[in-house]
Design a protein around this motif. Structure first.
Motif: not given
Length: 394
Positions: A171-174, A215-219, A250-264
């Motif tokens: 996914y993308g930011g914009q 895309f994330v979009g928004g403010d 925003t993507g750093n949060g995705s990487i954090k989640y993937m680590l917690s889920a044992g994914k990549y």
């Protein structure tokens, strides 16, 4: 030491050296400046990389300054502030600053302007390129356009071979070229892997043919880590075991989640296993733009009197893009993920010592083998062919 940086230091010294004896009046110091995008410093990505280049510029002897945008309404005012501070060269970070940079370049012919992730838009008052009122690129402007689809294709191919579920999310930011090119590259790499290996790996979040996706979009598209975690969770719930965000912090949060889920995850812009060491074990690889060196080189050229007049394409071939990683990258390439045989190009791994952090990394590059080239990433048409469904070059 980097030869380009040595030459850069010499160019900076020329700007301040007296022409004769000690009584000569020194020339004023060249002032190099960066206008950072929203997401700001500390994004562990393209803003921080541009700052690294600015810091190296200062260490080489130039005066430096910078501004940070909190929102899109800051762009023009920040650039004007840097002009008022006496900047001789201004590098703007991010596609969204294009309008403000072009307006400033046309109004300030003696100042060099450049922009990362964009090129000159010739559209005149009618808003259309290729018509009678087009505006020619001025002699004081240069676009620094990174062909990130090339690095993205390598990362997509690597991810397709690594995935156990056969599902990858992005996914993308914009939605603009600096983002969607990464996503196009992932799609092309997955398509190529599927063809070569007779697989059906899927990409969620982006339809490269229709140019539509998530895309994330928004403010706050570039700085909402909580939103990034939620998007990654949604992909994992659909079966993805690799997620490739193109959304700054925003993507750093995705990487954090993937680590917690044992994914990549796949990093962007920087080698994020180094810039986000707390999440390093989650990174399969990063599609890296060598923004810091591009900034250094731009200031060097401007200090030498080359203000612009043409856009610059950053590619794998000229060393401005990499795909990087650590043990997972080495392990996977060494266990048969190479592209080879009579047609093509092999993914070659070398070990580099990153002097800045004192850690080893692996770098995957494209290297031509004998015979007909199928993964010639310096040829833009390959990515275009894959995305359009044309297989005649393959």
């Amino acid at each position: 030491m980097n030869n380009r940086l040595v030459a850069f230091g010499a160019a900076a010294a020329i700007q301040v050296a007296a022409c004769g004896g000690s009584s000569a009046t020194p020339a004023p110091k060249f002032t190099a400046c960066v206008a950072f995008d929203t997401g700001g410093l500390g994004d562990k990505g393209f803003n921080d990389l541009a700052k690294k280049g600015l810091d190296a510029t200062g260490a080489a002897g130039m005066k430096t300054a910078y501004s940070e945008a909190k929102g899109s309404t800051d762009y023009a005012a920040n650039i004007q502030r840097l002009i008022d501070q006496g900047c001789n060269s201004i590098v703007a970070v991010g596609y969204n600053q294009q309008g403000a940079v072009q307006t400033a370049a046309l109004a300030n012919a003696k100042i060099a302007f450049s922009i990362i992730d964009s090129s000159w838009d010739p559209s005149g008052p009618d808003g259309k390129a290729g018509t009678a009122d087009d505006v020619k690129i001025p002699g004081n402007f240069a676009g620094l356009d990174f062909r990130v689809d090339q690095a993205g294709m390598l990362a997509g191919y690597l991810a397709a071979g690594f995935s156990k579920t056969g599902i990858i999310g992005t996914y993308g930011g914009q939605q603009f070229p600096g983002v969607t090119r990464f996503m196009d590259g992932y799609a092309a790499g997955i398509a190529y892997y599927n063809k070569e290996k007779s697989k059906t790996v899927k990409l969620l979040g982006w339809d490269a043919v229709a140019q539509k996706g998530q895309f994330v979009g928004g403010d706050n598209p570039w700085g909402d880590a909580a939103k990034g975690e939620q998007i990654a969770k949604n992909f994992v719930d659909q079966g993805a075991d690799v997620v490739a965000p193109v959304a700054g912090a925003t993507g750093n949060g995705s990487i954090k989640y993937m680590l917690s889920a044992g994914k990549y995850g796949i990093g962007v812009d920087a080698d994020q296993a180094l810039t986000l060491p707390e999440y390093a074990k989650a990174f399969l690889t990063s599609a890296e733009k060598v923004i810091d060196q591009a900034v250094i080189d731009q200031f060097k050229n401007n200090a030498a009197g080359k203000l612009g007049g043409a856009d610059y394409a950053a590619t794998l071939a000229n060393g401005d893009l990499d795909i990087t990683g650590h043990d997972l990258c080495l392990q996977r390439v060494h266990t048969g993920l190479e592209v080879g045989g009579e047609h093509g190009v092999k993914l070659v791994v070398r070990r580099d010592l990153d002097a800045a952090v004192g850690k080893r990394r692996c770098v995957v590059r494209a290297a031509e083998l004998a015979g007909r080239v199928v993964l010639e990433l310096v040829d833009d048409r390959l990515v275009d062919d894959l995305l359009s469904g044309s297989q005649e070059r393959l």
